[in-house]
Design an enzyme around this catalytic site. Structure first.
Site, PDB file in Angstrom:
ATOM      1  N   GLY A 110      42.748  22.441  24.907  1.00 12.35           N
ATOM      2  CA  GLY A 110      42.680  23.652  23.762  1.00 12.35           C
ATOM      3  C   GLY A 110      41.729  24.728  24.387  1.00 12.35           C
ATOM      4  O   GLY A 110      41.888  25.674  23.599  1.00 12.35           O
ATOM      5  N   ASP A 160      38.553  35.990  37.816  1.00 19.22           N
ATOM      6  CA  ASP A 160      37.380  35.328  38.133  1.00 19.22           C
ATOM      7  C   ASP A 160      36.213  36.009  38.202  1.00 19.22           C
ATOM      8  O   ASP A 160      35.161  35.531  38.677  1.00 19.22           O
ATOM      9  CB  ASP A 160      37.527  33.933  38.974  1.00 19.22           C
ATOM     10  CG  ASP A 160      38.139  34.757  40.362  1.00 19.22           C
ATOM     11  OD1 ASP A 160      38.584  35.792  40.527  1.00 19.22           O
ATOM     12  OD2 ASP A 160      37.675  33.864  41.485  1.00 19.22           O
ATOM     13  N   HIS A 161      36.405  37.646  38.460  1.00 17.69           N
ATOM     14  CA  HIS A 161      35.154  38.386  38.675  1.00 17.69           C
ATOM     15  C   HIS A 161      35.009  39.526  37.427  1.00 17.69           C
ATOM     16  O   HIS A 161      34.135  39.949  37.163  1.00 17.69           O
ATOM     17  CB  HIS A 161      35.365  39.130  39.765  1.00 17.69           C
ATOM     18  CG  HIS A 161      35.090  38.302  41.005  1.00 17.69           C
ATOM     19  ND1 HIS A 161      34.030  37.962  41.765  1.00 17.69           N
ATOM     20  CD2 HIS A 161      36.002  37.354  41.589  1.00 17.69           C
ATOM     21  CE1 HIS A 161      34.298  37.166  42.706  1.00 17.69           C
ATOM     22  NE2 HIS A 161      35.286  36.647  42.421  1.00 17.69           N
ATOM     23  N   HIS A 172      40.891  41.365  51.007  1.00 13.01           N
ATOM     24  CA  HIS A 172      41.232  40.419  49.994  1.00 13.01           C
ATOM     25  C   HIS A 172      42.704  40.394  49.615  1.00 13.01           C
ATOM     26  O   HIS A 172      43.237  41.325  50.139  1.00 13.01           O
ATOM     27  CB  HIS A 172      40.123  40.536  48.762  1.00 13.01           C
ATOM     28  CG  HIS A 172      40.051  39.416  47.938  1.00 13.01           C
ATOM     29  ND1 HIS A 172      40.118  38.029  48.421  1.00 13.01           N
ATOM     30  CD2 HIS A 172      39.949  39.212  46.442  1.00 13.01           C
ATOM     31  CE1 HIS A 172      40.111  37.186  47.366  1.00 13.01           C
ATOM     32  NE2 HIS A 172      39.850  37.784  46.349  1.00 13.01           N
ATOM     33  N   ASP A 180      31.311  33.801  50.523  1.00 13.55           N
ATOM     34  CA  ASP A 180      32.309  33.091  50.045  1.00 13.55           C
ATOM     35  C   ASP A 180      32.655  31.631  50.600  1.00 13.55           C
ATOM     36  O   ASP A 180      32.912  31.600  51.856  1.00 13.55           O
ATOM     37  CB  ASP A 180      33.530  34.079  50.195  1.00 13.55           C
ATOM     38  CG  ASP A 180      34.962  33.666  49.566  1.00 13.55           C
ATOM     39  OD1 ASP A 180      34.980  32.358  49.077  1.00 13.55           O
ATOM     40  OD2 ASP A 180      35.935  34.258  49.510  1.00 13.55           O
ATOM     41  N   GLY A 184      43.335  34.823  50.163  1.00 10.93           N
ATOM     42  CA  GLY A 184      42.624  35.894  50.186  1.00 10.93           C
ATOM     43  C   GLY A 184      41.130  35.603  50.683  1.00 10.93           C
ATOM     44  O   GLY A 184      40.317  36.275  50.598  1.00 10.93           O
ATOM     45  N   HIS A 185      40.909  34.241  51.261  1.00 13.48           N
ATOM     46  CA  HIS A 185      39.574  33.783  51.517  1.00 13.48           C
ATOM     47  C   HIS A 185      39.535  33.540  52.934  1.00 13.48           C
ATOM     48  O   HIS A 185      40.160  32.905  53.473  1.00 13.48           O
ATOM     49  CB  HIS A 185      39.022  32.894  50.569  1.00 13.48           C
ATOM     50  CG  HIS A 185      39.256  33.000  49.045  1.00 13.48           C
ATOM     51  ND1 HIS A 185      37.983  33.550  48.547  1.00 13.48           N
ATOM     52  CD2 HIS A 185      40.183  33.041  48.295  1.00 13.48           C
ATOM     53  CE1 HIS A 185      38.437  33.827  47.275  1.00 13.48           C
ATOM     54  NE2 HIS A 185      39.752  33.476  47.008  1.00 13.48           N
TER      55      HIS A 185
HETATM   56 ZN   LIG Z   1      39.291  37.671  44.187  1.00 18.91          ZN
END
Ligand SMILES: [Zn+2]
Length: 611
Positions: free
Chosen positions: A99, A128-129, A193, A247, A419-420
Site C-alpha cells: 500500500g 530518485d534525486h 547519464h 556512484d 546510465g551508471h
Molecule cells: Zn539518475
C-alpha cells in the site's frame, strides 16, 4: 534510475528497539529526584558536547539516504554553522510494504537545524534525486535550490503540481558557475547519464575538497553530444581531493557501460525493420532515449503520438529549454494519427517496468483510452527490469503478444543501456581525482562494498575507505583525519507516503499490513452487558483471507467456546471492568489457539461492544 530495493527494510525479523524497563535508580531512594535531575543534566551536557564543541569546526558528511538502497538519495554536508544538502530523492517501495506509494528520507535532523541550511543542490532530474523535493522543502523553511536548467524545469513542474511554486527560490546554474554557500564553495563538471544536465560537484570546505559524483557514466558519444568534462575533473584532482563520493550502482559490472550512441544505432536499425505501428515504452525522464526515438522516427518518416501525463510534461519542458530537438510537426494527436498508415506511426509511452497505472500496462490490459493493440504492431520495451518487477513485466509482455503485438524486450535486443558507470569507468574516476579518502554512495549495501573492494585494487588503503549507513556521520578535522563518529548519528529511516499522507504510516502499520497480507484477519465481536460484564449473545466471528468459514464449522465453534470461557474467567480478574485487558487476553489466547490448529497467524482483532 530508481530501483526497488530488497535489503534491510521491514519484516518480522527486524529487531525491536530495546526499551529499558528500569531507569537504574532505586525507586525507594528519597534522593531519586535529585539523582534523576543529575542524570538528565549529564546527558544533556554530553549531547551538547557532541553537537557543538567536537563537531562545529569539523567537516561532517552525512548520507541521509541512498547508501542502503538504490533510491531516496540525499546527503548533507556540515561545517561550522553551515549546512548544504545535495539531492532530495524518493524510492519506490518493495513488496514488503503493502500500500505504500513512495519512500522519502527521514529529515528530522535537518528540520531541527533548518536555520543553518544555506542551500540545496540538485545533481540531475531523476525522481530518485528530485522526487522528495515537494515533501521536504516546506519542512525545511523553503531553502533556496540550485541546479541546472532542465532539472530546474522538472522541479518547478513538480512544485507546481503540489501548489508550492514560488516558495523556494529555484536558481538556475551554469556549469561554469562557482557557488558560495556559507563555508562551502561549489563548482560543477558535466557527467553523462541517461538525462541531460547531470552534474558532478567539487565541494570545497575549509578542510579540503570533496568530489561528489552520483549517477554518472563516461560516454564519449552521448545522445546530446556533450561528453564528460574530463579536463575539469583532472584539474580538480590536481588541486588535491580529500574525499571522493561516487556512484556504486554498477560496481559489480566489469568493463565499460555501452555508449548512448550504440543504443541510438540499434533503435534506428530496429525501426528500419518494422512494417507496422511501433509502440515504444521508456522512462518518462530518460530524455536521451526519447531524443533517439524522435530521431529514428524522423529518419523513417514516422509521426509520434505521445501518451501519458508525465511524458507529455517532461517532453514539453525539455523542448522549451532546448534539450530535445525534434522535427516540426512530428508529434501528432491520436485523432489526427488516423490518417497515417501504420508504418508511419510511433506511439511513445511509459511503463517499461510494468507499473500498473502507466501507459503500457493499460495498453496491455486493453483499457487504454486511445491505444488499442492490433495485429502487426511491434512493442519495444526499453529498460532493464528492476529486481522485483520481472513478473509484472513478463505478464504484461504475454498480454501484449496475446493481443497480437510482436514484442522486443531488452533480453532479445539490447535496446537499453544503464546510465551508471561500470568498473573501468569507476577506476578512471578514482585515477583522475586521486582522493585521500573514498566513500562509495548510491547503491544497496552489496554494491557499496563491491565499489570499496574496487578502490582497494587501485591501492587505496582500506582504512581510508568508508562505507556508511544512512544517518552515520563521517567527520574530518583540520588535521585532515577522517573517522566515522561512534557517539553521534542523526535520526534516519524511511518516511512512507501513502496517498495524501506523509509519515502517518509507520512501521506498525506496515507490519499490520504484512500480517494481513500473509495470513489474513480474524475479527471476534463480543457483546457484553455494561453492568455485569456478562456475554449477551454468542461471539460473532468474521474471517477474511484466513480460512473459509463455511468449511471450518468445528474450528469456529471451538473458538467461540474459547472466547466465552475467557470472558467468564478473565473478565472478572480485574475489579474494574477493563476491556483493554480483556481484549489483549482474547487476542493472545485465540491467536495461539489458531496457530496450534492451523500453523497460521492471522491478525486477531477482538471488538468489544457494551450494551
Ligand atoms: Zn539518475
Amino acid at each position: 534510475m530508481i530501483k526497488k530495493q530488497m535489503p534491510k527494510r521491514f519484516g518480522p525479523t527486524k529487531p525491536m528497539q530495546h526499551i529499558p524497563k528500569d531507569d537504574g535508580v532505586n525507586k525507594t531512594d528519597p534522593n531519586r529526584l535529585d539523582m534523576l535531575i543529575q542524570k538528565a543534566t549529564s546527558l544533556a551536557s554530553n549531547l551538547t558536547t557532541s553537537r557543538h564543541t567536537s563537531s562545529r569546526q569539523n567537516l561532517r558528511v552525512i548520507p541521509m539516504g541512498g547508501v542502503e538502497e538504490v533510491g531516496e538519495n540525499m546527503t548533507a554536508f556540515e561545517f561550522g554553522d553551515d549546512i548544504i544538502v545535495i539531492d532530495m530523492g524518493l524510492a519506490f517501495p518493495d513488496d514488503t510494504m503493502p500500500g505504500i506509494d513512495y519512500i522519502i528520507p527521514d529529515t528530522k535532523w535537518l528540520e531541527e537545524n533548518k536555520k543553518r541550511i544555506r542551500g540545496v543542490i540538485i545533481t540531475h532530474g531523476h525522481l530518485d534525486h528530485i522526487g522528495a523535493v515537494p515533501y521536504i522543502l516546506p519542512k525545511l523553511g523553503d531553502p533556496p535550490v540550485y541546479t541546472m536548467a532542465l532539472t530546474a524545469g522538472f522541479i518547478k513542474k513538480r512544485l507546481e503540481e503540489f501548489g508550492l511554486l514560488g516558495r523556494s527560490k529555484i536558481n538556475v546554474l551554469n556549469k561554469d558557475d562557482v557557488l558560495a554557500l556559507g563555508s562551502f564553495k561549489i563548482r560543477f563538471f558535466r557527467l553523462n547519464h541517461s538525462i541531460p544536465d547531470s552534474m558532478g560537484l567539487s565541494i570545497t570546505s575549509p578542510v579540503g575538497q570533496i568530489i561528489y559524483a552520483t549517477d554518472w557514466k563516461f560516454d564519449h558519444t552521448p545522445a546530446d553530444g556533450k561528453p564528460t568534462e574530463f579536463d575539469k575533473i583532472a584539474r580538480f584532482g590536481a588541486e588535491g581531493v580529500l574525499l571522493l563520493m561516487s556512484d556504486s550502482t554498477n560496481a559489480v559490472k566489469p568493463g565499460y557501460c555501452a555508449s548512448e550512441r550504440e543504443i541510438g544505432l540499434t533503435i534506428e536499425r530496429t525501426f528500419g525493420d518494422i512494417k507496422g505501428r511501433i509502440i515504444f515504452a521508456n522512462f518518462s525522464t530518460n530524455i536521451s532515449r526519447i531524443q533517439q526515438v524522435f530521431d529514428a522516427a524522423a529518419k523513417f518518416n514516422r509521426k509520434v503520438i505521445v501518451t501519458g501525463r508525465s511524458l507529455v510534461n517532461n517532453i514539453e519542458i525539455a523542448l522549451s529549454l532546448g534539450y530535445l530537438k525534434i522535427q516540426p510537426k512530428i508529434i501528432v494527436k491520436s485523432e489526427a494519427a488516423k490518417k497515417y498508415p501504420d508504418n508511419q506511426i510511433v506511439i511513445l509511452t511509459t511503463g517499461a517496468q510494468g507499473e500498473e497505472a502507466a501507459g503500457l500496462a493499460r495498453i496491455a490490459r486493453g483499457d487504454h483510452k486511445t491505444v488499442k493493440i492490433k495485429k502487426g504492431d511491434t512493442t519495444i520495451v526499453s529498460a532493464s527490469p528492476i529486481p522485483g518487477n520481472e513478473r509484472a513485466i513478463s505478464a504484461m509482455l504475454s498480454n501484449l503478444t496475446r493481443l497480437g503485438s510482436h514484442v522486443i524486450y531488452n533480453k532479445t535486443l539490447d535496446i537499453h543501456t544503464s546510465g551508471h558507470a561500470h568498473q573501468e569507468e569507476l577506476k578512471l574516476m578514482m585515477a583522475l581525482t586521486k582522493p585521500k579518502y573514498f566513500m562509495p554512495i548510491h547503491g544497496e549495501h552489496h554494491m557499496i562494498v563491491a565499489h570499496a573492494e574496487l578502490a582497494k585494487t587501485m591501492g587505496m588503503p582500506p582504512e581510508n575507505i568508508f562505507t556508511l549507513d544512512n544517518g552515520q556521520i563521517l567527520e574530518v578535522g583540520s588535521d585532515k583525519i577522517a573517522k566515522v563518529t561512534t557517539d553521534d548519528k542523526i535520526s534516519s529511516g524511511y518516511v512512507f507516503i501513502d496517498g495524501l499522507g506523509v509519515g502517518d504510516v509507520g512501521e506498525v502499520v506496515i507490519r499490520d499490513r504484512q500480517v494481513m497480507a500473509q495470513d489474513g484477519m480474524f475479527v471476534i465481536i463480543i457483546t457484553l452487558n455494561r453492568r455485569d460484564g456478562k456475554l449477551i449473545n454468542q461471539p460473532d466471528i468474521i474471517s477474511r483471507g484466513f480460512i473459509y468459514m463455511k468449511g471450518n464449522d468445528d474450528l469456529i465453534r471451538e473458538v467461540k467456546h474459547e472466547v466465552r470461557k475467557l470472558v467468564e474467567t478473565k473478565g472478572k480478574e480485574k475489579l474494574e471492568p477493563n476491556w483493554a485487558y480483556l481484549r489483549n487476553v482474547i487476542r493472545d489466547e485465540v491467536g495461539e489457539y489458531l496457530y496450534q490448529k492451523t500453523e497460521r497467524r492471522p491478525m486477531v482483532l477482538p471488538v468489544i461492544i457494551e450494551i
